[in-house]
Design a protein around this motif. Structure first.
Motif, mmCIF file in Angstrom:
data_model
loop_
_atom_site.group_PDB
_atom_site.id
_atom_site.type_symbol
_atom_site.label_atom_id
_atom_site.label_comp_id
_atom_site.label_asym_id
_atom_site.label_seq_id
_atom_site.Cartn_x
_atom_site.Cartn_y
_atom_site.Cartn_z
ATOM 1 N N LYS A 162 2.694 -9.748 2.064
ATOM 2 C CA LYS A 162 1.852 -8.551 2.094
ATOM 3 C C LYS A 162 0.869 -8.518 0.935
ATOM 4 O O LYS A 162 -0.275 -8.101 1.097
ATOM 5 N N ARG A 163 1.276 -8.961 -0.238
ATOM 6 C CA ARG A 163 0.359 -8.993 -1.378
ATOM 7 C C ARG A 163 -0.807 -9.944 -1.134
ATOM 8 O O ARG A 163 -1.913 -9.724 -1.616
ATOM 9 N N ALA A 164 -0.556 -10.999 -0.395
ATOM 10 C CA ALA A 164 -1.592 -12.007 -0.134
ATOM 11 C C ALA A 164 -2.755 -11.452 0.690
ATOM 12 O O ALA A 164 -3.856 -11.991 0.637
ATOM 13 N N THR A 165 -2.517 -10.386 1.446
ATOM 14 C CA THR A 165 -3.591 -9.828 2.272
ATOM 15 C C THR A 165 -4.623 -9.075 1.454
ATOM 16 O O THR A 165 -5.770 -8.972 1.861
ATOM 17 N N GLY A 166 -4.196 -8.511 0.330
ATOM 18 C CA GLY A 166 -5.133 -7.850 -0.564
ATOM 19 C C GLY A 166 -5.507 -6.422 -0.223
ATOM 20 O O GLY A 166 -6.310 -5.830 -0.926
ATOM 21 N N PRO B 250 -4.935 -2.327 0.035
ATOM 22 C CA PRO B 250 -4.144 -1.362 -0.732
ATOM 23 C C PRO B 250 -2.855 -0.938 -0.017
ATOM 24 O O PRO B 250 -1.818 -0.760 -0.649
ATOM 25 N N GLU B 251 -2.939 -0.801 1.300
ATOM 26 C CA GLU B 251 -1.755 -0.405 2.060
ATOM 27 C C GLU B 251 -0.673 -1.488 1.995
ATOM 28 O O GLU B 251 0.508 -1.200 1.828
ATOM 29 N N ASP B 252 -1.096 -2.728 2.162
ATOM 30 C CA ASP B 252 -0.139 -3.827 2.107
ATOM 31 C C ASP B 252 0.413 -4.015 0.698
ATOM 32 O O ASP B 252 1.581 -4.358 0.520
ATOM 33 N N ALA B 253 -0.403 -3.774 -0.307
ATOM 34 C CA ALA B 253 0.069 -3.871 -1.689
ATOM 35 C C ALA B 253 1.137 -2.820 -1.968
ATOM 36 O O ALA B 253 2.127 -3.096 -2.641
ATOM 37 N N ALA B 254 0.940 -1.613 -1.430
ATOM 38 C CA ALA B 254 1.927 -0.551 -1.622
ATOM 39 C C ALA B 254 3.250 -0.917 -0.941
ATOM 40 O O ALA B 254 4.327 -0.696 -1.505
ATOM 41 N N LEU B 255 3.167 -1.459 0.266
ATOM 42 C CA LEU B 255 4.376 -1.895 0.968
ATOM 43 C C LEU B 255 5.048 -3.028 0.205
ATOM 44 O O LEU B 255 6.271 -3.052 0.051
ATOM 45 N N ALA B 256 4.269 -3.954 -0.318
ATOM 46 C CA ALA B 256 4.815 -5.063 -1.099
ATOM 47 C C ALA B 256 5.534 -4.544 -2.344
ATOM 48 O O ALA B 256 6.630 -5.009 -2.673
ATOM 49 N N ASP B 257 4.942 -3.580 -3.014
ATOM 50 C CA ASP B 257 5.578 -2.995 -4.193
ATOM 51 C C ASP B 257 6.908 -2.350 -3.845
ATOM 52 O O ASP B 257 7.891 -2.481 -4.569
ATOM 53 N N TRP B 258 6.935 -1.638 -2.716
ATOM 54 C CA TRP B 258 8.172 -0.980 -2.287
ATOM 55 C C TRP B 258 9.252 -2.008 -1.945
ATOM 56 O O TRP B 258 10.405 -1.858 -2.342
ATOM 57 N N LEU B 259 8.887 -3.051 -1.229
ATOM 58 C CA LEU B 259 9.848 -4.104 -0.900
ATOM 59 C C LEU B 259 10.388 -4.762 -2.163
ATOM 60 O O LEU B 259 11.592 -5.005 -2.291
#
Length: 76
Positions: free
Chosen positions: A22-26, A28-37
Motif C-alpha cells: 500500500k505504501r508503494a502506491t503513494g 494518502p488513503e493507501d498510506a493511512a491504511l499502510a500505517d494502520w496495518l
C-alpha cells in the motif's frame, strides 16, 4: 507515520507485506491504511493471533483480512 523498528514476530509478516504494498502506491488513503496495518502488526503480533479472548483479537482479525485481500490482489 514512520516506523522506526518493525516487529520481528513472524505473525506480523503478512500485515507488513500488505503495508509495503500500500505504501508503494503513494496515495494518502493507501498510506493511512499502510500505517494502520503496520501499527497493528507492531502492537499485536506477539499476542492477538493466539488468544481469542484478548481485547486486541478482533482488531487483529480485521487487519489480517485486509492484508490477505491486499496481498492476493498484488500477487496477480
Amino acid at each position: 507515520m514512520t516506523v522506526e523498528r518493525r516487529t520481528t514476530w513472524p505473525q506480523a509478516a503478512e500485515l507488513q507485506q500488505a503495508a509495503d504494498t500500500k505504501r508503494a502506491t503513494g496515495t494518502p488513503e493507501d498510506a493511512a491504511l499502510a500505517d494502520w496495518l503496520e501499527a497493528t502488526a507492531n502492537a499485536l503480533a506477539w499476542l492477538a493471533p493466539f488468544r481469542e479472548h484478548e481485547p486486541g483479537y478482533p482488531l487483529w482479525q480485521t487487519a489480517t483480512a485486509y492484508a490477505q485481500l491486499i496481498n492476493r490482489s498484488s500477487a496477480r
